[in-house]
Write a protein that holds these residues in place. Structure first.
Motif, short mmCIF file in Angstrom:
data_model
loop_
_atom_site.label_atom_id
_atom_site.label_comp_id
_atom_site.label_asym_id
_atom_site.label_seq_id
_atom_site.Cartn_x
_atom_site.Cartn_y
_atom_site.Cartn_z
N GLY A 45 0.82 -1.21 0.00
CA GLY A 45 0.00 0.00 0.00
C GLY A 45 0.85 1.25 0.00
N PRO A 46 0.20 2.40 -0.21
CA PRO A 46 0.93 3.67 -0.25
C PRO A 46 1.69 3.93 1.06
CG PRO A 46 -1.34 3.95 -0.98
CD PRO A 46 -1.22 2.56 -0.44
N GLY A 47 2.92 4.36 0.93
CA GLY A 47 3.72 4.72 2.10
C GLY A 47 4.34 3.54 2.83
N VAL A 48 4.19 2.32 2.29
CA VAL A 48 4.74 1.13 2.93
C VAL A 48 5.81 0.55 2.00
CG1 VAL A 48 4.24 -1.17 3.85
CG2 VAL A 48 2.54 0.65 4.06
N ASN A 49 6.98 0.26 2.56
CA ASN A 49 8.04 -0.34 1.77
C ASN A 49 7.63 -1.71 1.26
OD1 ASN A 49 9.77 1.83 2.24
ND2 ASN A 49 10.58 0.90 4.12
N ALA A 50 8.21 -2.14 0.15
CA ALA A 50 7.93 -3.46 -0.41
C ALA A 50 8.50 -4.57 0.47
CB ALA A 50 8.50 -3.57 -1.82
N ASP A 51 9.51 -4.28 1.25
CA ASP A 51 10.13 -5.25 2.15
C ASP A 51 10.18 -4.67 3.56
OD1 ASP A 51 10.71 -7.05 0.04
OD2 ASP A 51 12.49 -5.90 -0.48
N GLY A 52 10.25 -5.57 4.55
CA GLY A 52 10.38 -5.13 5.94
C GLY A 52 9.10 -4.55 6.52
N PHE A 53 7.95 -5.18 6.23
CA PHE A 53 6.68 -4.71 6.81
C PHE A 53 5.97 -5.87 7.50
CE2 PHE A 53 5.45 -6.07 2.55
CZ PHE A 53 4.28 -6.79 2.79
N SER A 54 4.96 -5.53 8.30
CA SER A 54 4.13 -6.55 8.93
C SER A 54 2.67 -6.11 8.87
CB SER A 54 4.56 -6.79 10.38
OG SER A 54 4.38 -5.63 11.16
N VAL A 55 1.76 -7.09 8.99
CA VAL A 55 0.33 -6.84 8.92
C VAL A 55 -0.35 -7.68 10.00
CG1 VAL A 55 -1.74 -6.88 7.46
CG2 VAL A 55 0.50 -6.53 6.41
N ARG A 56 -1.43 -7.17 10.56
CA ARG A 56 -2.23 -7.92 11.54
C ARG A 56 -3.70 -7.85 11.12
NH1 ARG A 56 -1.30 -5.31 16.50
NH2 ARG A 56 0.46 -6.69 16.80
N TRP A 57 -4.36 -9.00 11.12
CA TRP A 57 -5.79 -9.08 10.85
C TRP A 57 -6.47 -9.68 12.08
CZ3 TRP A 57 -2.17 -10.86 7.31
CH2 TRP A 57 -2.17 -10.26 6.04
N THR A 58 -7.67 -9.20 12.40
CA THR A 58 -8.47 -9.80 13.48
C THR A 58 -9.89 -9.98 12.98
OG1 THR A 58 -9.02 -7.65 14.42
CG2 THR A 58 -7.13 -8.79 15.38
N ARG A 59 -10.55 -10.97 13.57
CA ARG A 59 -11.94 -11.24 13.22
C ARG A 59 -12.62 -11.92 14.40
NH1 ARG A 59 -14.59 -15.24 8.86
NH2 ARG A 59 -16.73 -14.65 9.31
N SER A 60 -13.83 -11.49 14.70
CA SER A 60 -14.68 -12.17 15.69
C SER A 60 -15.65 -13.05 14.94
CB SER A 60 -15.44 -11.16 16.54
OG SER A 60 -14.53 -10.38 17.28
N VAL A 61 -15.79 -14.30 15.39
CA VAL A 61 -16.68 -15.25 14.72
C VAL A 61 -17.46 -16.04 15.76
CG1 VAL A 61 -15.23 -15.56 12.67
CG2 VAL A 61 -14.86 -17.02 14.64
N THR A 62 -18.61 -16.53 15.36
CA THR A 62 -19.37 -17.48 16.15
C THR A 62 -19.24 -18.83 15.47
OG1 THR A 62 -20.92 -15.76 16.84
CG2 THR A 62 -21.64 -18.05 17.10
N LEU A 63 -18.72 -19.81 16.19
CA LEU A 63 -18.46 -21.12 15.61
C LEU A 63 -19.24 -22.20 16.33
CD1 LEU A 63 -14.57 -20.87 15.21
CD2 LEU A 63 -16.31 -20.55 13.44
N ASN A 64 -19.55 -23.26 15.60
CA ASN A 64 -20.19 -24.44 16.17
C ASN A 64 -19.12 -25.32 16.80
OD1 ASN A 64 -22.74 -23.73 15.13
ND2 ASN A 64 -22.20 -24.60 13.15
#
Length: 142
Positions: free
Chosen positions: A15-34
């Motif tokens: 994405g804009p302003g982020v280097n092609a190397d040396g980055f990290s990402v975090r995703w979160t999600r709340s779910v209801t599971l059986n």
């Protein structure tokens, strides 16, 4: 940013302003599971961690490329999933898939030397959204 799935192959900057190397990402999600046994498939280039209800259940925070399958017995109810990845150099890949065991075909697990194309498929009745919390431009080698 809301991502429908975690299925990314970044040949350069994520994405804009982020280097092609040396980055990290975090995703979160709340779910209801059986109450069920689930397969979690993680495809990564480079490191990846997976937390289920804040418990670290997958930790490959290494400068490698791989795909792994984790099988978890889940109790029914509301749960939080968090996926973190880092990129050190070259193409970045982050794919994460969750499926009940009954929905996983035997052919989805590669034989030695084989490969798998991960095609995420949401469970009926859930919203397949992950919330991308941050993109870090600092190398995450902690």
């Amino acid at each position: 940013v809301r991502d429908e799935f975690i299925e990314f192959d970044w040949p350069g900057s994520p994405g804009p302003g982020v280097n092609a190397d040396g980055f990290s990402v975090r995703w979160t999600r709340s779910v209801t599971l059986n109450a069920e046994t689930y397969h979690f498939t993680m495809t990564r280039d480079n490191g990846m961690r997976f937390y289920f209800d804040n418990d670290l259940v997958y930790d490959e925070w290494t400068d490698t490329v791989d795909q792994d399958v984790l099988i978890l017995d889940i109790i029914p109810g509301d749960h939080t999933m968090r996926v973190e990845m880092f990129e050190s150099g070259g193409t970045a890949t982050a794919w994460f898939e969750r499926r009940p065991c009954f929905a996983v075909a035997k052919s989805s697990v590669p034989a030695a030397g084989g490969s798998v194309t991960v095609s995420p498929s949401p469970d009926p009745g859930t919203t397949p959204d992950f919330m991308r919390e941050n993109v870090n431009t600092e190398p995450p080698f902690a």
